[in-house]
Design an enzyme around this catalytic site. Structure first.
Site, short mmCIF file in Angstrom:
data_model
loop_
_atom_site.label_atom_id
_atom_site.label_comp_id
_atom_site.label_asym_id
_atom_site.label_seq_id
_atom_site.Cartn_x
_atom_site.Cartn_y
_atom_site.Cartn_z
N HIS A 67 -8.47 -2.75 -7.47
CA HIS A 67 -7.19 -2.73 -6.76
C HIS A 67 -7.42 -2.48 -5.27
O HIS A 67 -8.30 -1.71 -4.89
CB HIS A 67 -6.27 -1.65 -7.34
CG HIS A 67 -5.66 -2.05 -8.63
ND1 HIS A 67 -6.35 -2.06 -9.81
CD2 HIS A 67 -4.41 -2.49 -8.92
CE1 HIS A 67 -5.56 -2.48 -10.78
NE2 HIS A 67 -4.38 -2.74 -10.26
N SER A 84 -0.45 -9.06 -5.33
CA SER A 84 -0.48 -7.82 -4.54
C SER A 84 0.27 -7.98 -3.22
O SER A 84 0.95 -7.06 -2.78
CB SER A 84 -1.93 -7.38 -4.27
OG SER A 84 -2.48 -6.81 -5.43
N GLN A 85 0.14 -9.14 -2.60
CA GLN A 85 0.86 -9.41 -1.35
C GLN A 85 2.36 -9.28 -1.59
O GLN A 85 3.06 -8.61 -0.83
CB GLN A 85 0.51 -10.81 -0.83
CG GLN A 85 1.33 -11.25 0.37
CD GLN A 85 0.98 -10.49 1.63
OE1 GLN A 85 -0.18 -10.17 1.87
NE2 GLN A 85 1.98 -10.18 2.44
N ARG A 86 2.84 -9.90 -2.65
CA ARG A 86 4.27 -9.87 -2.97
C ARG A 86 4.72 -8.43 -3.28
O ARG A 86 5.76 -7.97 -2.81
CB ARG A 86 4.53 -10.80 -4.16
CG ARG A 86 5.96 -11.06 -4.48
CD ARG A 86 6.17 -12.20 -5.49
NE ARG A 86 5.23 -12.20 -6.61
CZ ARG A 86 4.20 -13.05 -6.74
NH1 ARG A 86 3.96 -13.97 -5.82
NH2 ARG A 86 3.40 -12.98 -7.80
N PHE A 119 -6.24 4.52 -4.54
CA PHE A 119 -4.94 4.96 -5.01
C PHE A 119 -4.19 3.75 -5.57
O PHE A 119 -4.03 2.74 -4.89
CB PHE A 119 -4.16 5.56 -3.83
CG PHE A 119 -2.75 5.93 -4.14
CD1 PHE A 119 -2.46 7.00 -4.97
CD2 PHE A 119 -1.70 5.22 -3.57
CE1 PHE A 119 -1.14 7.36 -5.24
CE2 PHE A 119 -0.38 5.57 -3.82
CZ PHE A 119 -0.11 6.64 -4.66
N VAL A 120 -3.77 3.84 -6.82
CA VAL A 120 -3.04 2.75 -7.47
C VAL A 120 -1.63 3.24 -7.79
O VAL A 120 -1.45 4.31 -8.38
CB VAL A 120 -3.75 2.27 -8.75
CG1 VAL A 120 -2.95 1.17 -9.44
CG2 VAL A 120 -5.17 1.79 -8.44
N ALA A 122 2.39 1.39 -8.71
CA ALA A 122 3.22 0.19 -8.89
C ALA A 122 4.16 0.10 -7.69
O ALA A 122 5.25 0.66 -7.69
CB ALA A 122 3.99 0.25 -10.20
#
Length: 178
Positions: A67, A84-86, A119-120, A122
């Protein structure tokens, strides 16, 4: 896309479509393909999650390391995956001012130093004000607890991505299995 279509995909098509459900981990989709047929979104999702849960700690940490940092180098260089961009854009992380971006980079570096993975979160379920607060809060967690939390965030991201792909069919269309 409905579950009949998903179940009829050949290996290559399945990996092309589902290869980034877990960020930069097409191997998971490759393994999940072998579990067809799926009865619905929840069944498909459970196979992705079971794969993650069955990994040793080193494998789970590897998934986390795939990630990108939120509002990090990949965003600045334009090398994020489309998903990820979105997601970062929806959270407002693509339009941070310089001070906010530098603060987030500092927190990301501290987090990576403490836990050994990025760091992940949502991002789609968060916003630009919440991300640094949550990052600072989670910096105080114990490593074992944080690993579980981060993997939970991976599962949230995966759920959202699967729901995006399967659209309106994800909750209503179930396939009767033999």
């Amino acid at each position: 896309m409905d579950m009949v279509k998903v179940n009829s995909m050949d290996f290559g098509e399945f990996v092309d479509v589902f290869g980034n459900i877990v960020e930069k981990c097409p191997l998971i989709a490759a393994a999940v393909w072998s579990q067809r047929p799926f009865s619905g979104l929840e069944d498909l999702e459970n196979h992705f999650f079971a794969f993650i849960d069955a990994l040793p700690r080193s494998g789970q940490e590897g998934i986390l390391r795939c990630h990108p940092d939120l509002a990090g180098r990949d965003l600045q260089q334009g090398t994020l995956t489309a998903e990820s961009q979105r997601e970062q854009s929806q959270a407002g992380l693509t339009s941070l001012d310089t001070d906010d971006r530098l603060r987030l980079q500092q927190l990301n570096a501290q987090y990576r130093e403490r836990f050994g993975f990025p760091f992940v979160l949502a991002a789609r379920l968060s916003d630009r004000a919440t991300v640094p607060r949550e990052l600072a809060r989670r910096l105080q967690c114990q490593p074992e607890s944080e690993l579980r939390t981060a993997l939970g965030e991976v599962k949230k991201i995966s759920h959202l991505r699967l729901t995006d792909l399967l659209g309106a069919h994800s909750h209503s269309a179930r396939v009767e299995l033999p």
